[in-house]
Design a protein around this motif. Structure first.
Motif, mmCIF file in Angstrom:
data_model
loop_
_atom_site.group_PDB
_atom_site.id
_atom_site.type_symbol
_atom_site.label_atom_id
_atom_site.label_comp_id
_atom_site.label_asym_id
_atom_site.label_seq_id
_atom_site.Cartn_x
_atom_site.Cartn_y
_atom_site.Cartn_z
ATOM 1 N N VAL A 165 0.846 -1.146 0.083
ATOM 2 C CA VAL A 165 -0.158 0.132 -0.060
ATOM 3 C C VAL A 165 0.891 1.422 -0.131
ATOM 4 C CG1 VAL A 165 -1.629 1.193 1.473
ATOM 5 C CG2 VAL A 165 -1.927 -1.243 1.113
ATOM 6 N N ARG A 166 0.677 2.138 -1.018
ATOM 7 C CA ARG A 166 1.324 3.525 -0.966
ATOM 8 C C ARG A 166 0.263 4.549 -1.290
ATOM 9 N NH1 ARG A 166 5.924 2.044 1.239
ATOM 10 N NH2 ARG A 166 7.178 0.651 0.192
ATOM 11 N N GLY A 167 0.507 5.867 -1.039
ATOM 12 C CA GLY A 167 -0.138 6.847 -1.047
ATOM 13 C C GLY A 167 -1.523 7.034 -0.010
ATOM 14 N N PRO A 168 -1.718 8.201 0.216
ATOM 15 C CA PRO A 168 -2.734 8.372 1.453
ATOM 16 C C PRO A 168 -4.200 7.817 0.983
ATOM 17 C CG PRO A 168 -2.171 10.486 0.129
ATOM 18 C CD PRO A 168 -1.283 9.331 -0.268
ATOM 19 N N CYS A 169 -4.579 7.639 -0.312
ATOM 20 C CA CYS A 169 -5.772 7.134 -0.697
ATOM 21 C C CYS A 169 -5.649 5.581 -0.122
ATOM 22 C CB CYS A 169 -5.982 7.428 -1.890
ATOM 23 S SG CYS A 169 -5.157 6.531 -3.297
ATOM 24 N N GLY A 170 -4.908 4.879 -0.130
ATOM 25 C CA GLY A 170 -4.816 3.595 0.223
ATOM 26 C C GLY A 170 -4.621 2.735 -0.574
ATOM 27 N N THR A 171 -4.128 3.164 -2.105
ATOM 28 C CA THR A 171 -3.903 2.635 -3.230
ATOM 29 C C THR A 171 -2.720 2.685 -3.624
ATOM 30 O OG1 THR A 171 -6.204 2.417 -3.655
ATOM 31 C CG2 THR A 171 -4.768 1.890 -5.513
ATOM 32 N N MET A 200 -3.007 13.892 -7.125
ATOM 33 C CA MET A 200 -2.771 13.982 -5.722
ATOM 34 C C MET A 200 -1.318 14.200 -5.919
ATOM 35 S SD MET A 200 -4.945 13.350 -3.260
ATOM 36 C CE MET A 200 -4.313 12.575 -1.967
ATOM 37 N N ASP A 201 -0.497 14.820 -5.046
ATOM 38 C CA ASP A 201 0.895 15.128 -4.880
ATOM 39 C C ASP A 201 1.774 13.748 -5.095
ATOM 40 O OD1 ASP A 201 0.194 17.836 -4.752
ATOM 41 O OD2 ASP A 201 0.798 17.870 -2.454
ATOM 42 N N CYS A 202 1.167 12.665 -4.363
ATOM 43 C CA CYS A 202 2.336 11.700 -4.348
ATOM 44 C C CYS A 202 2.109 11.211 -5.951
ATOM 45 C CB CYS A 202 1.494 10.626 -3.595
ATOM 46 S SG CYS A 202 -0.017 10.047 -3.863
ATOM 47 N N ASN A 203 0.887 11.350 -6.607
ATOM 48 C CA ASN A 203 1.070 10.606 -7.838
ATOM 49 C C ASN A 203 1.863 11.395 -8.891
ATOM 50 O OD1 ASN A 203 0.131 8.653 -10.104
ATOM 51 N ND2 ASN A 203 -1.455 10.223 -10.756
ATOM 52 N N VAL A 204 1.405 12.874 -8.747
ATOM 53 C CA VAL A 204 2.138 13.714 -9.711
ATOM 54 C C VAL A 204 3.702 13.601 -9.548
ATOM 55 C CG1 VAL A 204 2.430 16.149 -10.028
ATOM 56 C CG2 VAL A 204 0.175 15.394 -9.649
ATOM 57 N N LYS A 205 4.039 13.542 -8.455
ATOM 58 C CA LYS A 205 5.538 13.493 -8.111
ATOM 59 C C LYS A 205 6.206 12.167 -8.638
ATOM 60 C CE LYS A 205 5.861 16.709 -4.418
ATOM 61 N NZ LYS A 205 5.966 16.903 -2.803
ATOM 62 N N ASP A 206 5.562 11.031 -8.609
ATOM 63 C CA ASP A 206 5.840 9.882 -8.675
ATOM 64 C C ASP A 206 6.062 9.709 -10.532
ATOM 65 O OD1 ASP A 206 6.796 6.986 -8.304
ATOM 66 O OD2 ASP A 206 4.684 6.541 -9.139
ATOM 67 N N LYS A 207 5.111 10.318 -10.978
ATOM 68 C CA LYS A 207 4.894 10.101 -12.633
ATOM 69 C C LYS A 207 6.421 11.246 -13.062
ATOM 70 C CE LYS A 207 0.788 11.570 -13.512
ATOM 71 N NZ LYS A 207 -0.326 11.866 -14.009
ATOM 72 N N THR A 208 6.780 11.979 -12.389
ATOM 73 C CA THR A 208 7.925 12.622 -12.793
ATOM 74 C C THR A 208 9.322 11.806 -12.434
ATOM 75 O OG1 THR A 208 8.296 13.830 -10.600
ATOM 76 C CG2 THR A 208 6.714 14.906 -12.282
ATOM 77 N N ASN A 209 9.137 10.939 -11.718
ATOM 78 C CA ASN A 209 10.388 10.144 -11.461
ATOM 79 C C ASN A 209 10.112 8.752 -11.421
ATOM 80 O OD1 ASN A 209 12.964 9.358 -10.609
ATOM 81 N ND2 ASN A 209 12.915 9.904 -8.582
ATOM 82 N N VAL A 210 9.759 8.152 -12.465
ATOM 83 C CA VAL A 210 9.431 6.818 -12.560
ATOM 84 C C VAL A 210 10.324 5.728 -12.234
ATOM 85 C CG1 VAL A 210 7.240 7.415 -14.117
ATOM 86 C CG2 VAL A 210 9.612 6.798 -15.140
#
Length: 446
Positions: free
Chosen positions: A266-272, A285-295
């Motif tokens: 589980v990763r991210g504040p939404c539980g997914t 969500m910030d976690c998804n936006v930042k993760d897509k910039t550093n795959v």
């Protein structure tokens, strides 16, 4: 007629009619009743000058705030729904998981040795203060201390420091309980009104049931492997918070559990996990936006699971295992019946107080209130025969009698429906036939 200044300064005490006041001498002298409750609060006995002010229709919350001056416990809804008034009630039970019921004589009895200390959280806004007779009450003020116990001392002087002492560094430990520390560090409190109740609800969850003050018992030994995440929901479903959205509260509580990382993916504040989210392309969500910039990163940005994992290491460095047994260590030994190997003699002041307390707790309790209108009378019989005697004497009398146990309904009726009950009977738990449900190899006892 104009009163003189001397008369005006003189305090006036009003006495309201309560016909049971005239019966106090009979109940005390002929039936062996006592007229003052015995209550322990945060490890110490409440003085009789304060317990004598406890009234039949008074809640534990009102007593704590107005008589004892402890205002950490809050009044929210007043009907047991918000949890802001949660406190821990601890008591000695003659029932042992291993040995069944320790049967003794009618009047409470002693003899014990097979019993245990049990802990339960209650809503103090409904719980009657007189129902706490013979119990130990823990409020948020008794869970930890904000004062730096070792401030200005080196580690050589801090014998109970988590490091074990001897590192030579200056210790400035705030001495919060791990539950409090987790709520602070993971930002589980905003306005703070609900926080004392949530602290006590979690404190009750992590309080291990102990056999006769087993000091030094570890957290794992005390609760059979440690609290699990699955236990959290039922212990927090009665606590409301309008500020945090519950996520930081949940994270703080989860960080204290032994299985906090069973959901390893589980990763991210939404539980997914962000990279498995079906809405990954549109999620902002910030976690998804930042993760897509550093795959190419191993994991996405900091998430609840990451914070909990990192924080558990910090928590272990700040607190020793002894904190988890605090509810048992703080439980007053005066509330535990004498064991066979505990010789009581007049030479020991502590043993003398212990014996006196136990002798008083064997007696039934009667409190007749004439200080307020419809103050009522409280009876607490300690054996079935005394309970039946009260029914014979008052069942057909004016006003009758009302049985009170948890007070969840009577408390609502008196507070919001303005019901009046002149006499209330709270049967002592020493009346096993009314309370105990347990099983043996061949039978169920109800």
């Amino acid at each position: 007629m104009v009163a003189s200044k001397a008369q005006a300064k003189k305090a006036v005490t009003l006495a309201y009619e309560n016909e049971d006041v005239e019966k106090i001498n009979v109940f005390v002298n002929q039936k062996g009743y006592r007229t003052t409750p015995i209550i322990y609060l945060n490890g110490e006995a409440i003085p009789t000058s304060l317990t004598s002010q406890a009234r039949p229709n008074q809640t534990l919350l009102n007593f704590l705030r107005t008589v004892c001056g402890l205002t950490g416990t809050k009044l929210g809804c007043g009907e047991g729904g918000c949890g802001a008034c949660t406190v821990l009630i601890s008591k000695y039970s003659k029932y042992s998981k291993d040995a069944g019921i320790d049967e003794s004589e009618c009047n409470g009895g002693g003899g014990g040795g097979n019993g245990r200390i049990v802990h339960m959280t209650v809503n103090a806004c409904l719980f009657p203060v007189l129902a706490a007779d013979g119990c130990h009450v823990t409020t948020v003020e008794g869970v930890g201390s904000w004062r730096s116990k070792y401030e200005g001392l080196t580690c050589e002087g801090a014998e109970t420091a988590a490091c074990g002492g001897g590192c030579g560094e200056e210790k400035k430990e705030d001495y919060l309980h791990p539950v409090q520390r987790a709520m602070v560090d993971i930002h589980g409190s905003q306005c703070g009104f609900c926080t004392p109740g949530i602290i006590m609800a979690l404190y009750g969850l992590f309080a291990p049931e102990g056999k006769l003050l087993e000091s030094g018992q570890s957290r794992v030994e005390g609760v059979g492997g440690g609290p699990k995440v699955s236990h959290l929901e039922e212990h927090l479903d009665g606590n409301l918070c309008r500020c945090t959205g519950y996520r930081p509260i949940w994270d703080a509580a989860k960080s204290l559990c032994v299985d906090a990382f069973d959901d390893e993916g589980v990763r991210g504040p939404c539980g997914t996990p962000c990279r498995e989210c079906p809405e990954r392309d549109t999620c902002e969500m910030d976690c998804n936006v930042k993760d897509k910039t550093n795959v190419n990163a191993g994991i996405c940005c900091s998430s609840s699971s990451d914070k909990i994992r990192d924080y558990q290491k910090v928590l272990q460095s700040k607190h020793s295992e002894t904190w988890w047994n605090q509810p048992n260590d703080m439980f007053p030994k005066e509330l535990i019946p004498h064991r066979k190997n505990n010789v009581v003699n007049g030479d020991s002041g502590i043993d003398s107080i212990h014996a006196q307390t136990q002798e008083q707790l064997k007696k039934p309790l009667m409190i007749a209130d004439s200080s307020i209108h419809c103050g009522g009378t409280w009876f607490q019989p300690v054996c079935l025969e005394e309970l039946l005697d009260l029914f014979r004497e008052f069942a057909n009398d004016s006003g009758g009698i009302k049985m009170v146990v948890g007070n969840t309904e009577v408390g609502i009726e008196t507070k919001f429906k303005h019901a009046v009950y002149p006499r209330m009977i709270h049967p002592s738990e020493s009346i096993h036939s009314l309370y105990d449900i347990f099983s043996t190899e061949s039978n169920f006892h109800i």
